[in-house]
Design an enzyme around this catalytic site. Structure first.
Site, mmCIF file in Angstrom:
data_model
loop_
_atom_site.group_PDB
_atom_site.id
_atom_site.type_symbol
_atom_site.label_atom_id
_atom_site.label_comp_id
_atom_site.label_asym_id
_atom_site.label_seq_id
_atom_site.Cartn_x
_atom_site.Cartn_y
_atom_site.Cartn_z
ATOM 1 N N THR A 194 0.865 -1.168 -0.014
ATOM 2 C CA THR A 194 0.047 0.052 -0.187
ATOM 3 C C THR A 194 0.786 1.172 0.022
ATOM 4 O OG1 THR A 194 -1.704 1.265 1.261
ATOM 5 C CG2 THR A 194 -0.299 -0.086 2.539
ATOM 6 N N ARG A 195 0.368 2.173 -0.606
ATOM 7 C CA ARG A 195 0.937 3.635 -0.572
ATOM 8 C C ARG A 195 0.089 4.690 0.033
ATOM 9 N NH1 ARG A 195 -0.130 3.640 -6.118
ATOM 10 N NH2 ARG A 195 -0.799 5.346 -6.816
ATOM 11 N N HIS A 199 -8.050 2.333 5.142
ATOM 12 C CA HIS A 199 -9.610 2.603 5.534
ATOM 13 C C HIS A 199 -10.185 1.250 5.692
ATOM 14 C CE1 HIS A 199 -8.836 6.845 5.787
ATOM 15 N NE2 HIS A 199 -8.503 6.903 4.463
ATOM 16 N N HIS A 202 -9.618 -1.281 2.844
ATOM 17 C CA HIS A 202 -8.419 -2.303 2.646
ATOM 18 C C HIS A 202 -8.442 -3.140 3.832
ATOM 19 C CE1 HIS A 202 -7.595 0.472 -0.778
ATOM 20 N NE2 HIS A 202 -7.455 -0.690 -1.462
ATOM 21 N N ARG A 288 -8.019 -3.467 -7.208
ATOM 22 C CA ARG A 288 -8.102 -2.800 -8.390
ATOM 23 C C ARG A 288 -7.155 -1.595 -8.661
ATOM 24 N NH1 ARG A 288 -14.386 -1.954 -9.462
ATOM 25 N NH2 ARG A 288 -13.602 0.239 -8.945
#
Ligand code: ZN
Length: 383
Positions: A194-195, A199, A202, A288
């Protein structure tokens, strides 16, 4: 457990590194560096160098030669046939005189030696088209490629001074994560790249994935990102409060992924997966528009690209996810795969709306964001 039996446990239980063994390109600082020519690395190249040192880019031992480069750009494989999705190259203005150069960061600090194997020309437009699927220089990855020096310098590296990690408590090399997984008895581990702050959407994906394996590696990218991404320091604090409040500690590890973003979308998803295999992950979450930017990639392109490899060719298994949301009718988190209700029942906020709320100091709905995470972001917007 003795070191030896632990080592056996590691090899028996965890997925093998890409290519079979973990590369270690760290070494002693040589006596006399002054006589050698120095090549200055960009921050992206410094990230790559550090990942070469730690084995995160196994089986690579240095910056790519022409044969590997060509086959990666054209066919997403190294010259030896192993899958590999993106070039790991060092761009230089001219060929060095000697057969050995010092690699330094932008402040001039020597970091490594490179044994020169090859200097070659490359076609920026072709690399852009194949790797980024566009030659539009408004794309941040393409812009960086176009701004690069005109030649690639290839050779094995020996890194004697690794950059100090921005988040020492999160700095774990592949050998470290593998040791921790083994100590905890995890065999099947899913990696989450993740970057962004995490929330509820995820959080849900990572927990659904975790239900099917032994452990979850939350592996935020802390290398260079676009200036409009949430700064890494605020994100790291978000991960801390989220994991403290909502994840079982014996099944989750948070560590930093030192790579710089390339924004290469589908190819970067594959590259991210291969790197996580080196960290010991058997599975990798692909959502996505993974590693996408703007409208350059289709929503599912980063999932579809995995079909271009033979089954199990990558070793690490991708886990594909839809966009998740809280559904009031279901009374739970869900995705279009698991919820039959319409958008009116779904708690959806656009990224713009969330930023507006946070900037005004307002908490988004609890169905969207954990309040502890939102508080950190509100604080970050204030400063
Ligand atoms: Zn529903």
């Amino acid at each position: 457990m003795t070191e030896e039996t632990l080592q056996q446990t590691v090899t028996k239980s965890l997925i093998e590194p890409h290519g079979g063994s973990l590369v270690d390109r760290t070494g002693e600082r040589p006596e006399d560096l002054d006589s050698l020519e120095t090549v200055t690395l960009t921050s992206r190249e410094v990230s790559d160098l550090d990942m070469l040192a730690s084995g995160a880019l196994s089986p690579l031992e240095g910056f790519m030669g022409k044969e590997d480069y060509e086959r990666v750009v054209e066919e997403m494989h190294l010259a030896n046939g192993l899958p590999w999705a993106l070039p790991v190259c060092l761009a230089v203005e001219k060929a060095p005189e000697g057969d050995r150069v010092v690699l330094a960061d932008e402040d001039g600090r020597p970091l490594a030696l490179l044994d020169v194997e090859e200097v070659y020309e490359y076609d920026k437009e072709r690399e852009a088209e194949n790797c980024f699927r566009t030659s539009d220089d408004a794309h941040p990855g393409v812009a960086r490629l176009y701004a690069q020096q005109p030649l690639y310098l290839a050779g094995r590296v020996t890194v004697f001074d690794r950059p100090a990690p921005a988040y020492p408590e999160l700095a774990l090399d592949p050998a470290d994560t593998r040791r921790i997984f083994a100590e905890r008895g995890w065999k099947r581990v899913v990696g989450f790249q993740t970057r962004n702050p995490i929330h509820r959407a995820h959080e849900y994906l990572t927990k659904v994935a975790l239900e099917t394996v032994d452990g979850l590696l939350i592996h935020p990218l802390v290398g260079e990102t676009k200036s409009d991404d949430v700064p890494a320091a605020a994100r790291v604090e978000c991960y801390r409060v989220l994991v403290d409040g909502y994840y079982p500690h014996d099944h989750v590890l948070v560590s930093a992924f030192p790579a710089a973003m390339r924004y290469a979308g589908p190819r970067e998803a594959v590259w991210h997966a291969i790197c996580r295999k080196n960290y010991g992950c058997s599975h990798f979450i692909v959502g996505r528009d993974h590693a996408g930017v703007g409208d350059y990639y289709g929503t599912y392109d980063a999932q579809l690209i995995f079909d271009e490899f033979e089954p199990h060719e990558l070793g690490i298994e991708p886990m594909f996810f839809e966009h998740a949301f809280f559904c009031r009718a279901c009374g739970s988190m869900a995705t279009p795969k698991s919820c039959p209700h319409g958008g009116d029942d779904h708690v959806f906020l656009s990224g713009t709306k969330v930023r507006e709320l946070l900037a005004e100091g307002q908490l988004p709905p609890v169905e969207f964001s954990r309040p502890e995470v939102a508080e950190v972001l509100i604080e970050a917007y204030r400063s």
